[in-house]
Design a protein around this motif. Sequence first.
Motif, PDB file in Angstrom:
ATOM      1  N   ALA A 170     -11.184   6.366  -7.295  1.00 57.79           N
ATOM      2  CA  ALA A 170     -11.752   5.094  -7.742  1.00 57.79           C
ATOM      3  C   ALA A 170     -12.054   4.177  -6.567  1.00 57.79           C
ATOM      4  N   GLY A 171     -11.428   4.448  -5.411  1.00 57.67           N
ATOM      5  CA  GLY A 171     -11.696   3.644  -4.229  1.00 57.67           C
ATOM      6  C   GLY A 171     -11.085   2.257  -4.270  1.00 57.67           C
ATOM      7  N   SER A 172     -10.028   2.085  -5.067  1.00 56.22           N
ATOM      8  CA  SER A 172      -9.369   0.788  -5.188  1.00 56.22           C
ATOM      9  C   SER A 172      -7.988   0.859  -4.557  1.00 56.22           C
ATOM     10  N   GLU A 173      -7.775   0.109  -3.485  1.00 51.35           N
ATOM     11  CA  GLU A 173      -6.477   0.124  -2.812  1.00 51.35           C
ATOM     12  C   GLU A 173      -5.374  -0.381  -3.740  1.00 51.35           C
ATOM     13  N   LEU A 174      -5.659  -1.422  -4.511  1.00 53.65           N
ATOM     14  CA  LEU A 174      -4.647  -1.979  -5.410  1.00 53.65           C
ATOM     15  C   LEU A 174      -4.298  -0.982  -6.509  1.00 53.65           C
ATOM     16  N   LEU A 175      -5.286  -0.304  -7.045  1.00 54.14           N
ATOM     17  CA  LEU A 175      -5.043   0.696  -8.079  1.00 54.14           C
ATOM     18  C   LEU A 175      -4.180   1.832  -7.526  1.00 54.14           C
ATOM     19  N   SER A 176      -4.520   2.311  -6.337  1.00 52.40           N
ATOM     20  CA  SER A 176      -3.761   3.403  -5.729  1.00 52.40           C
ATOM     21  C   SER A 176      -2.329   2.977  -5.426  1.00 52.40           C
ATOM     22  N   THR A 177      -2.150   1.761  -4.922  1.00 56.01           N
ATOM     23  CA  THR A 177      -0.815   1.270  -4.600  1.00 56.01           C
ATOM     24  C   THR A 177       0.027   1.108  -5.857  1.00 56.01           C
ATOM     25  N   THR A 178      -0.578   0.591  -6.904  1.00 57.62           N
ATOM     26  CA  THR A 178       0.140   0.424  -8.172  1.00 57.62           C
ATOM     27  C   THR A 178       0.585   1.765  -8.723  1.00 57.62           C
ATOM     28  N   TYR A 179      -0.306   2.739  -8.706  1.00 61.83           N
ATOM     29  CA  TYR A 179       0.026   4.057  -9.242  1.00 61.83           C
ATOM     30  C   TYR A 179       1.097   4.740  -8.391  1.00 61.83           C
ATOM     31  N   ALA A 180       0.979   4.624  -7.066  1.00 60.69           N
ATOM     32  CA  ALA A 180       1.954   5.242  -6.176  1.00 60.69           C
ATOM     33  C   ALA A 180       3.351   4.662  -6.398  1.00 60.69           C
ATOM     34  N   GLY A 181       3.417   3.405  -6.846  1.00 60.75           N
ATOM     35  CA  GLY A 181       4.697   2.774  -7.110  1.00 60.75           C
ATOM     36  C   GLY A 181       5.455   3.404  -8.260  1.00 60.75           C
ATOM     37  N   LEU A 182       4.779   4.217  -9.055  1.00 66.26           N
ATOM     38  CA  LEU A 182       5.429   4.904 -10.176  1.00 66.26           C
ATOM     39  C   LEU A 182       6.005   6.252  -9.766  1.00 66.26           C
ATOM     40  N   ARG A 183       5.871   6.617  -8.505  1.00 63.72           N
ATOM     41  CA  ARG A 183       6.169   7.972  -8.038  1.00 63.72           C
ATOM     42  C   ARG A 183       7.565   8.471  -8.425  1.00 63.72           C
TER      43      ARG A 183
END
Length: 213
Positions: free
Chosen positions: A142-155
């Motif tokens: 998606a190319g969204s840093e905030l989206l990627s960071t939010t999702y990675a926080g669920l790891r």
Amino acid sequence: MQSPSGRDKAYEYVRDVVLTSPAAAGAFLNEQDLATQIGVSRTPVREALLMLQAQGLVELVPKRGAHVPPMSGRQLRELMDLRGVLERHAASIALRAKSAPVAQMRAILADQHQLADAPSDEAAKQFIDLDGSFHMALIDAAGSELLSTTYAGLRSRQLRAGLTALSTTPDRQQSVCREHGAIVDALESGDESAVGNAIDAHLEITLQALLRG
């Protein structure tokens, strides 16, 4: 490149090794034992546990240590609901931009197929690590840093949930491969509705496996 601090080493070890294990649920973690395993003093371990407490991953109990609370049925549903929202949104953006990472996701899926019938705990951990990479590839597209960071926080929660689902459901690895295949096929077709349905089906099957466990 600067070496990670003792606190960062402790944080990553507890988050990615200790807390991802289904056996950790309900357990108490001992600071000194962790310090010995990581090769640091107790102070950075304590700092790491405070960070993890702020994220809701552990509870610090006086004179007992760090408690790892089991994930409730409600928390599991919320996790899958959030994943669904984020993954469907990422897929929508990627499809509109014609940047769906079909080849990358197929390559990860091929590696999962090779591990699907392996009986060892290490193979299960590798399988779930690949599972995380599979879904993260879609999110990153998606190319969204905030989206990627939010999702990675669920790891950490996702890894523990995934390993739990594997341990409680026979042939879950093969089912995951089929479900992942449906997601990639839908992405390749460019049908956004089909992608959403495939993502929802995968997450719902995972949720039901966790609730049965």
